[in-house]
Scaffold this motif. Structure first.
Motif, PDB file in Angstrom:
ATOM      1  N   ILE A  59       0.826  -1.208   0.000  1.00 40.95           N
ATOM      2  CA  ILE A  59       0.000   0.000   0.000  1.00 40.95           C
ATOM      3  C   ILE A  59       0.862   1.260   0.000  1.00 40.95           C
ATOM      4  O   ILE A  59       0.559   2.258  -0.664  1.00 40.95           O
ATOM      5  CB  ILE A  59      -0.999  -0.010   1.185  1.00 40.95           C
ATOM      6  N   THR A  60       1.977   1.229   0.737  1.00 45.20           N
ATOM      7  CA  THR A  60       2.868   2.398   0.787  1.00 45.20           C
ATOM      8  C   THR A  60       3.545   2.613  -0.562  1.00 45.20           C
ATOM      9  O   THR A  60       3.645   3.744  -1.049  1.00 45.20           O
ATOM     10  CB  THR A  60       3.929   2.228   1.887  1.00 45.20           C
ATOM     11  N   LEU A  61       4.006   1.527  -1.179  1.00 49.78           N
ATOM     12  CA  LEU A  61       4.659   1.653  -2.485  1.00 49.78           C
ATOM     13  C   LEU A  61       3.683   2.138  -3.547  1.00 49.78           C
ATOM     14  O   LEU A  61       4.025   2.995  -4.376  1.00 49.78           O
ATOM     15  CB  LEU A  61       5.281   0.318  -2.895  1.00 49.78           C
ATOM     16  N   TRP A  62       2.458   1.588  -3.541  1.00 45.48           N
ATOM     17  CA  TRP A  62       1.443   2.084  -4.465  1.00 45.48           C
ATOM     18  C   TRP A  62       1.204   3.579  -4.237  1.00 45.48           C
ATOM     19  O   TRP A  62       1.099   4.367  -5.186  1.00 45.48           O
ATOM     20  CB  TRP A  62       0.129   1.330  -4.289  1.00 45.48           C
ATOM     21  N   ILE A 112       4.102   5.739  -5.620  1.00 45.17           N
ATOM     22  CA  ILE A 112       4.074   5.794  -7.094  1.00 45.17           C
ATOM     23  C   ILE A 112       2.965   6.727  -7.579  1.00 45.17           C
ATOM     24  O   ILE A 112       3.181   7.594  -8.435  1.00 45.17           O
ATOM     25  CB  ILE A 112       3.884   4.381  -7.685  1.00 45.17           C
ATOM     26  N   ILE A 113       1.750   6.545  -7.020  1.00 42.66           N
ATOM     27  CA  ILE A 113       0.595   7.354  -7.454  1.00 42.66           C
ATOM     28  C   ILE A 113       0.801   8.826  -7.097  1.00 42.66           C
ATOM     29  O   ILE A 113       0.560   9.723  -7.918  1.00 42.66           O
ATOM     30  CB  ILE A 113      -0.702   6.843  -6.796  1.00 42.66           C
ATOM     31  N   ILE A 114       1.270   9.078  -5.881  1.00 42.61           N
ATOM     32  CA  ILE A 114       1.461  10.461  -5.422  1.00 42.61           C
ATOM     33  C   ILE A 114       2.531  11.165  -6.252  1.00 42.61           C
ATOM     34  O   ILE A 114       2.360  12.325  -6.645  1.00 42.61           O
ATOM     35  CB  ILE A 114       1.815  10.497  -3.915  1.00 42.61           C
ATOM     36  N   TRP A 115       3.635  10.466  -6.545  1.00 41.24           N
ATOM     37  CA  TRP A 115       4.698  11.104  -7.315  1.00 41.24           C
ATOM     38  C   TRP A 115       4.274  11.325  -8.765  1.00 41.24           C
ATOM     39  O   TRP A 115       4.618  12.343  -9.375  1.00 41.24           O
ATOM     40  CB  TRP A 115       5.993  10.298  -7.251  1.00 41.24           C
ATOM     41  N   ILE A 165       2.631  15.664 -12.658  1.00 36.73           N
ATOM     42  CA  ILE A 165       1.649  16.316 -13.523  1.00 36.73           C
ATOM     43  C   ILE A 165       1.356  17.733 -13.028  1.00 36.73           C
ATOM     44  O   ILE A 165       1.309  18.691 -13.813  1.00 36.73           O
ATOM     45  CB  ILE A 165       0.352  15.489 -13.587  1.00 36.73           C
ATOM     46  N   VAL A 166       1.180  17.879 -11.717  1.00 39.73           N
ATOM     47  CA  VAL A 166       0.888  19.195 -11.127  1.00 39.73           C
ATOM     48  C   VAL A 166       2.056  20.156 -11.355  1.00 39.73           C
ATOM     49  O   VAL A 166       1.856  21.306 -11.768  1.00 39.73           O
ATOM     50  CB  VAL A 166       0.580  19.061  -9.619  1.00 39.73           C
ATOM     51  N   TYR A 170       1.830   8.062 -16.688  1.00 48.08           N
ATOM     52  CA  TYR A 170       2.728   8.725 -15.731  1.00 48.08           C
ATOM     53  C   TYR A 170       3.113   7.789 -14.585  1.00 48.08           C
ATOM     54  O   TYR A 170       4.228   7.849 -14.060  1.00 48.08           O
ATOM     55  CB  TYR A 170       2.091  10.015 -15.194  1.00 48.08           C
ATOM     56  N   ILE A 171       2.194   6.915 -14.204  1.00 51.83           N
ATOM     57  CA  ILE A 171       2.528   5.879 -13.213  1.00 51.83           C
ATOM     58  C   ILE A 171       3.624   4.987 -13.778  1.00 51.83           C
ATOM     59  O   ILE A 171       4.577   4.619 -13.090  1.00 51.83           O
ATOM     60  CB  ILE A 171       1.258   5.050 -12.864  1.00 51.83           C
ATOM     61  N   PHE A 172       3.510   4.667 -15.058  1.00 54.62           N
ATOM     62  CA  PHE A 172       4.518   3.870 -15.762  1.00 54.62           C
ATOM     63  C   PHE A 172       5.873   4.579 -15.771  1.00 54.62           C
ATOM     64  O   PHE A 172       6.917   3.953 -15.574  1.00 54.62           O
ATOM     65  CB  PHE A 172       4.008   3.606 -17.180  1.00 54.62           C
TER      66      PHE A 172
END
Length: 408
Positions: free
Chosen positions: A12-15, A18-21, A26-27, A301-303
């Protein structure tokens, strides 16, 4: 033993990281001009390299495998829903020639690099087979050659690390080249100019923010986008698995059967083909769906984040620094020959960079670059052409591997 702050089983932390970064990239790209010039893709990738090389996150985890298994297949149809179907086929034929020239550049680079380093790196005949196949096709070809030539596990691992680091570096280089005056003055770049056409009006917004302006999107749009993409992925993968299991392939099988197996047994090629077929048969349905490009781009972007994670600099320095030199020579020669051939045959800069990317990284990384740069008319064609590398990669790797083995 893992010596990282976040462990590989802390899913969950790794996901979350990845998602947050990916979201942060993008932001930043849309909020700040400096980030817009670098591009969110490079920010995502470089940030991931820093996180993995400073011991915050591990270089291997089931989370990263899940991105390759689920996220990338879902992103491909989503990003094709609104492309110009007719233009895809016109551009694909044009790109095929420069892609094959770029593949020849990979072969030339592998041969030169082999002769320069064959006395310094063990098993270089087998590694040369793996890398030449991979740098024409992709990871599937890499795995096939590793199994075929029975390379020791530790050398396979070292080659993977060198490959990952080189790919990350090269991706950054390819993203920067279209911004440099040296290349702009020497190559036509219509896709870059199209994306930049709105720049003259200085309204305080970055190029990315203008491109990704707000659109009307409903819950039904999200549901249809994701649901349709899942449907296409499931059907395509089942078809590819079925034909892949009944059509024989290998050394003892004819070229025709190997080619057929490579064409209709490859899940990404079948997925791309089935998506094109759906676009041709149901154009109004796909035109009515909003938001598919935005969802697909976020998945890409996750990729980008995941591409950078395995690029472990300490592992290369510790295990096989010369392997990085070996792959770097191949990549540099590929880029130089691709640029020269592209100039001679009057190809656009964007086309040359994408086919070189498709050779070195595969069609997914090339499509990801086209998406990040806003070259939307080239996304479909490079996916189509890039998958040809999967078909011819094993033949090139086998031929070079057998030839190299006679030199050692």
């Amino acid at each position: 033993m893992e010596n990282t702050l976040i462990k590989s089983d802390d899913l969950i932390t790794l996901w979350g990281i990845i998602i947050i970064w990916a979201a942060a990239s993008i932001v930043l790209e849309q909020k700040y001009r400096w980030a817009g010039k670098i591009s969110g893709a490079i920010i995502a990738l470089v940030g991931a390299i820093i996180l993995s090389n400073t011991g915050v996150i591990p270089t291997e985890s089931p989370v990263y495998d899940a991105v390759w298994t689920f996220i990338i297949p879902l992103a491909i149809p989503l990003l094709l829903f609104h492309v110009n179907f007719k233009k895809i086929w016109q551009e694909s034929g044009r790109l095929l020639i420069i892609f094959l020239l770029s593949s020849i550049a990979t072969v030339a680079g592998t041969i030169i690099s082999f002769f320069l380093l064959k006395d310094h790196i063990p098993y270089l005949d087998k590694i040369g087979a793996m890398m030449s196949a991979s740098y024409v096709g992709g990871g599937v070809n890499f795995a096939a050659m590793a199994a075929k030539f029975e390379l020791p596990g530790e050398m396979v691992s070292a080659s993977v690390v060198a490959d990952n680091l080189m790919m990350a570096i090269y991706f950054v280089v390819l993203m920067i080249i279209p911004t440099m005056k040296f290349f702009r003055n020497r190559f036509s770049h219509p896709h870059v100019l199209e994306v930049e056409s709105g720049r003259n009006k200085d309204d305080g917004k970055t190029l990315a923010e203008k491109y990704w302006k707000r659109k009307d999107i409903s819950l039904k749009d999200i549901a249809l986008s994701v649901g349709t993409s899942f449907f296409l992925v499931i059907v395509s993968f089942k078809i590819a698995a079925f034909f892949g299991s009944i059509i024989p392939s290998g050394e003892d099988v004819s070229f025709g059967l190997n080619l057929l197996q490579g064409l209709i047994g490859d899940k990404y090629l079948v997925l791309t083909t089935l998506t094109f077929l759906a676009l041709a048969l149901f154009p109004k349905y796909f035109e009515s769906i909003n938001g598919s490009q935005e969802i697909g781009t976020f998945l890409i972007y996750i990729f980008f984040v995941v591409i950078g994670i395995p690029a472990s600099i300490p592992l290369i320095v510790q295990n096989a620094p010369l392997l990085l030199v070996f792959v770097a020579i191949i990549v540099v020669i590929n880029m130089l020959i691709s640029l020269v051939a592209g100039k001679v045959f009057k190809y656009d800069l964007e086309e040359i960079l994408l086919v070189s990317n498709a050779n070195i990284g595969g069609p997914t990384t090339a499509a990801a670059m086209a998406i990040a740069k806003g070259w939307k008319n080239l996304i479909g064609p490079i996916l189509v052409v890039g998958t040809i590398g999967y078909i011819i990669g094993n033949y090139i790797g086998t031929t070079l591997g057998l030839w190299f083995s006679t030199m050692l």
